[in-house]
Design an enzyme around this catalytic site. Structure first.
Site, PDB file in Angstrom:
ATOM      1  N   SER A 153       0.739  -1.082   0.114  1.00 24.01           N
ATOM      2  CA  SER A 153       0.079   0.104   0.087  1.00 24.01           C
ATOM      3  C   SER A 153       0.853   1.200  -0.062  1.00 24.01           C
ATOM      4  O   SER A 153       1.930   1.442   0.562  1.00 24.01           O
ATOM      5  CB  SER A 153      -0.867   0.089   1.384  1.00 24.01           C
ATOM      6  OG  SER A 153      -1.512   1.232   1.382  1.00 24.01           O
ATOM      7  N   TYR A 166      -0.677  -0.686  10.041  1.00 24.82           N
ATOM      8  CA  TYR A 166      -0.922  -1.061   8.645  1.00 24.82           C
ATOM      9  C   TYR A 166       0.341  -0.626   7.904  1.00 24.82           C
ATOM     10  O   TYR A 166       0.542  -1.399   7.038  1.00 24.82           O
ATOM     11  CB  TYR A 166      -1.975  -0.195   8.244  1.00 24.82           C
ATOM     12  CG  TYR A 166      -2.594  -0.511   6.720  1.00 24.82           C
ATOM     13  CD1 TYR A 166      -3.331  -1.816   6.608  1.00 24.82           C
ATOM     14  CD2 TYR A 166      -2.456   0.137   5.650  1.00 24.82           C
ATOM     15  CE1 TYR A 166      -3.782  -1.814   5.261  1.00 24.82           C
ATOM     16  CE2 TYR A 166      -3.043   0.079   4.569  1.00 24.82           C
ATOM     17  CZ  TYR A 166      -3.787  -0.883   4.373  1.00 24.82           C
ATOM     18  OH  TYR A 166      -4.173  -1.275   3.156  1.00 24.82           O
ATOM     19  N   LYS A 170       2.377  -3.232   5.514  1.00 25.65           N
ATOM     20  CA  LYS A 170       2.346  -3.198   4.152  1.00 25.65           C
ATOM     21  C   LYS A 170       3.653  -3.004   3.595  1.00 25.65           C
ATOM     22  O   LYS A 170       4.272  -3.536   2.596  1.00 25.65           O
ATOM     23  CB  LYS A 170       1.591  -1.986   3.636  1.00 25.65           C
ATOM     24  CG  LYS A 170      -0.026  -2.428   3.751  1.00 25.65           C
ATOM     25  CD  LYS A 170      -0.456  -3.701   3.155  1.00 25.65           C
ATOM     26  CE  LYS A 170      -1.910  -3.566   2.799  1.00 25.65           C
ATOM     27  NZ  LYS A 170      -2.230  -5.205   2.249  1.00 25.65           N
TER      28      LYS A 170
HETATM   29  P1  NAI Z   1     -12.117  -5.702   1.711  1.00 29.18           P
HETATM   30  O1  NAI Z   1     -12.384  -5.443   3.166  1.00 29.18           O
HETATM   31  O2  NAI Z   1     -13.022  -5.543   0.792  1.00 29.18           O
HETATM   32  O3  NAI Z   1     -11.255  -6.936   1.636  1.00 29.18           O
HETATM   33  C1  NAI Z   1     -10.211  -7.639   2.529  1.00 29.18           C
HETATM   34  C2  NAI Z   1     -10.930  -9.128   2.758  1.00 29.18           C
HETATM   35  O4  NAI Z   1     -10.118  -9.776   3.382  1.00 29.18           O
HETATM   36  C3  NAI Z   1     -12.114  -9.031   3.295  1.00 29.18           C
HETATM   37  O5  NAI Z   1     -13.096  -9.791   2.518  1.00 29.18           O
HETATM   38  C4  NAI Z   1     -11.864  -9.551   4.483  1.00 29.18           C
HETATM   39  O6  NAI Z   1     -13.222 -10.595   5.030  1.00 29.18           O
HETATM   40  C5  NAI Z   1     -10.717 -10.620   4.256  1.00 29.18           C
HETATM   41  N1  NAI Z   1     -10.066 -10.768   5.457  1.00 29.18           N
HETATM   42  C6  NAI Z   1      -9.751  -9.944   6.463  1.00 29.18           C
HETATM   43  N2  NAI Z   1      -9.108 -10.544   7.480  1.00 29.18           N
HETATM   44  C7  NAI Z   1      -8.808 -11.881   6.895  1.00 29.18           C
HETATM   45  C8  NAI Z   1      -8.025 -13.276   7.495  1.00 29.18           C
HETATM   46  N3  NAI Z   1      -7.572 -13.232   8.632  1.00 29.18           N
HETATM   47  N4  NAI Z   1      -8.015 -14.384   6.715  1.00 29.18           N
HETATM   48  C9  NAI Z   1      -8.856 -14.315   5.499  1.00 29.18           C
HETATM   49  N5  NAI Z   1      -9.525 -13.218   4.988  1.00 29.18           N
HETATM   50  C10 NAI Z   1      -9.421 -12.119   5.674  1.00 29.18           C
HETATM   51  O7  NAI Z   1     -10.977  -4.558   1.461  1.00 29.18           O
HETATM   52  P2  NAI Z   1     -10.243  -4.255  -0.097  1.00 29.18           P
HETATM   53  O8  NAI Z   1     -10.126  -2.901  -0.166  1.00 29.18           O
HETATM   54  O9  NAI Z   1     -10.405  -5.355  -1.189  1.00 29.18           O
HETATM   55  O10 NAI Z   1      -8.682  -4.752   0.464  1.00 29.18           O
HETATM   56  C11 NAI Z   1      -8.038  -5.910  -0.215  1.00 29.18           C
HETATM   57  C12 NAI Z   1      -6.437  -5.607  -0.130  1.00 29.18           C
HETATM   58  O11 NAI Z   1      -6.033  -4.640  -0.612  1.00 29.18           O
HETATM   59  C13 NAI Z   1      -6.173  -5.379   1.503  1.00 29.18           C
HETATM   60  O12 NAI Z   1      -4.836  -6.095   1.758  1.00 29.18           O
HETATM   61  C14 NAI Z   1      -5.817  -3.921   1.549  1.00 29.18           C
HETATM   62  O13 NAI Z   1      -5.120  -3.556   2.746  1.00 29.18           O
HETATM   63  C15 NAI Z   1      -5.389  -3.751   0.138  1.00 29.18           C
HETATM   64  N6  NAI Z   1      -5.411  -2.216  -0.210  1.00 29.18           N
HETATM   65  C16 NAI Z   1      -6.533  -1.694  -0.544  1.00 29.18           C
HETATM   66  C17 NAI Z   1      -6.623  -0.476  -0.891  1.00 29.18           C
HETATM   67  C18 NAI Z   1      -7.898   0.094  -1.373  1.00 29.18           C
HETATM   68  O14 NAI Z   1      -7.847   1.216  -2.259  1.00 29.18           O
HETATM   69  N7  NAI Z   1      -9.110  -0.559  -1.336  1.00 29.18           N
HETATM   70  C19 NAI Z   1      -5.379   0.281  -0.802  1.00 29.18           C
HETATM   71  C20 NAI Z   1      -4.273  -0.328  -0.566  1.00 29.18           C
HETATM   72  C21 NAI Z   1      -4.216  -1.603  -0.081  1.00 29.18           C
END
Ligand code: NAI
Length: 301
Positions: A153, A166, A170
């Site tokens: 990130s 975080y 990251k």
């Molecule tokens: P999101 O919250 O929709 O997706 C994250 C998913 O990870 C969720 O479905 C959640 O249930 C799952 N999760 C959480 N803890 C878990 C665990 N211990 N074991 C298995 N699954 C688990 O959010 P998003 O935005 O789709 O995030 C996806 C990745 O992208 C994350 O790593 C986030 O930090 C990263 N990211 C997202 C950004 C954005 O702009 N949306 C920016 C930079 C990084």
């Protein structure tokens, strides 16, 4: 232009029950991969759990004519990581692609952040990639083929207020990417990372106007390329958002060699130590490379 296909390939996507992970899983399935959809199914803060998130995405993939299996283990423990990889092996017999995507947020200014907030975030993002990554990497090494894409990130690479836990986790993923790229290089394994921006539940109230321009579907094709046989890069990190794709890299200034290092000399030479973008810089490919650059500078001084 030949299409990038994943027929016969198996992809594991962690945190694929929604947001970016779901989009990646659908992209892989559309291109012929068998997909292990992992998701713990908790809240954005990492509380609660439900297998339904992973199952829903599997149902979507199957409805589109694809092949997928669900797994609801947490990435955040060694046992969970092993179980996720085993689920993919049980369902499909191999693992070609791992996308470390699972994530949670526990934002707070550093002086107010408690230990539980630190542990939860580091466990899911950083340790999770190690715990799922290690058994997957072993399988890939055995089969002399693999692709790993981790989700870092801008928060960790460039900094963001309120995200010490975080951002540190990251940034750790970027380091893991560099190390695994070197360790996998002789075994047909390529390891890269993305730093995405996408409108998901995680960024619901954060992106403002930008949110209409940065759907997760703009990010997944980059992941698909990095996961493909044709991927020609290793150890790279890409900023990906709404069709804008750029390489993020760690570079160092030409620097100085001081005949005598004193605090005053550092103060007086700081402008040369820091360098500037229009001056020469190095982009070391490894610690060995950095050591070579240092040795050369010392020899030439
Ligand atoms: P999101 O919250 O929709 O997706 C994250 C998913 O990870 C969720 O479905 C959640 O249930 C799952 N999760 C959480 N803890 C878990 C665990 N211990 N074991 C298995 N699954 C688990 O959010 P998003 O935005 O789709 O995030 C996806 C990745 O992208 C994350 O790593 C986030 O930090 C990263 N990211 C997202 C950004 C954005 O702009 N949306 C920016 C930079 C990084």
């Amino acid at each position: 232009m030949t299409e990038l296909r994943f027929d016969g390939r198996v992809a594991v996507v962690t945190g694929a029950g929604g947001g970016l992970g779901r989009s990646h899983a659908l992209e892989f399935a559309r291109r012929g991969a068998k997909v292990l959809v992992n998701d713990l199914g908790g809240s954005v803060h990492g509380t609660g759990a439900s297998a339904s998130a992973a199952h829903q995405v599997v149902d979507e993939i199957v409805a589109l004519g694809g092949e997928a299996a669900a797994n609801a283990d947490s990435v955040a423990t060694p046992a969970g990581g092993a179980a996720i990889v085993q689920s993919a092996l049980d369902a499909f017999g191999r693992i070609d692609i791992l996308v470390n995507n699972a994530g949670i947020l526990r934002d707070k200014a550093f002086h107010k952040m408690d230990a539980a907030m630190i542990d939860a975030v580091v466990d899911v993002h950083l340790k999770g990639a190690l715990y799922v990554g290690q058994p997957a990497f072993r399988v890939m090494r055995e089969q002399h083929y693999g692709r790993i894409i981790s989700t870092t990130s801008a928060s960790g690479l460039f900094g963001n207020f309120g995200q010490a836990n975080y951002g540190a986790a990251k940034a750790g993923l970027a380091g893991l990417t560099r190390v695994l790229a070197l360790e996998g290089a002789g075994h047909g394994i390529k390891v890269n990372a993305i730093a995405p921006i996408a409108a998901t539940r995680m960024t619901e109230d954060l992106l403002g106007e930008l949110s209409t321009r940065v759907a997760p579907e703009w990010v997944s094709p980059v992941v698909a390329y990095l996961a493909s046989e044709e991927c020609s890069v290793n150890g790279n990190v890409y900023s990906v958002a709404g069709g804008r794709i750029a390489r993020i890299f760690v570079a160092e200034s030409e620097g100085v060699v001081l005949p005598e290092v004193t605090a005053e000399a550092v103060r007086d030479q700081l402008v040369h130590i820091d360098g500037a973008l229009d001056q020469p810089f190095h982009e070391p490919s490894s610690l060995d490379d950095e050591t070579t650059i240092i040795a050369k500078a010392l020899a030439e001084a």
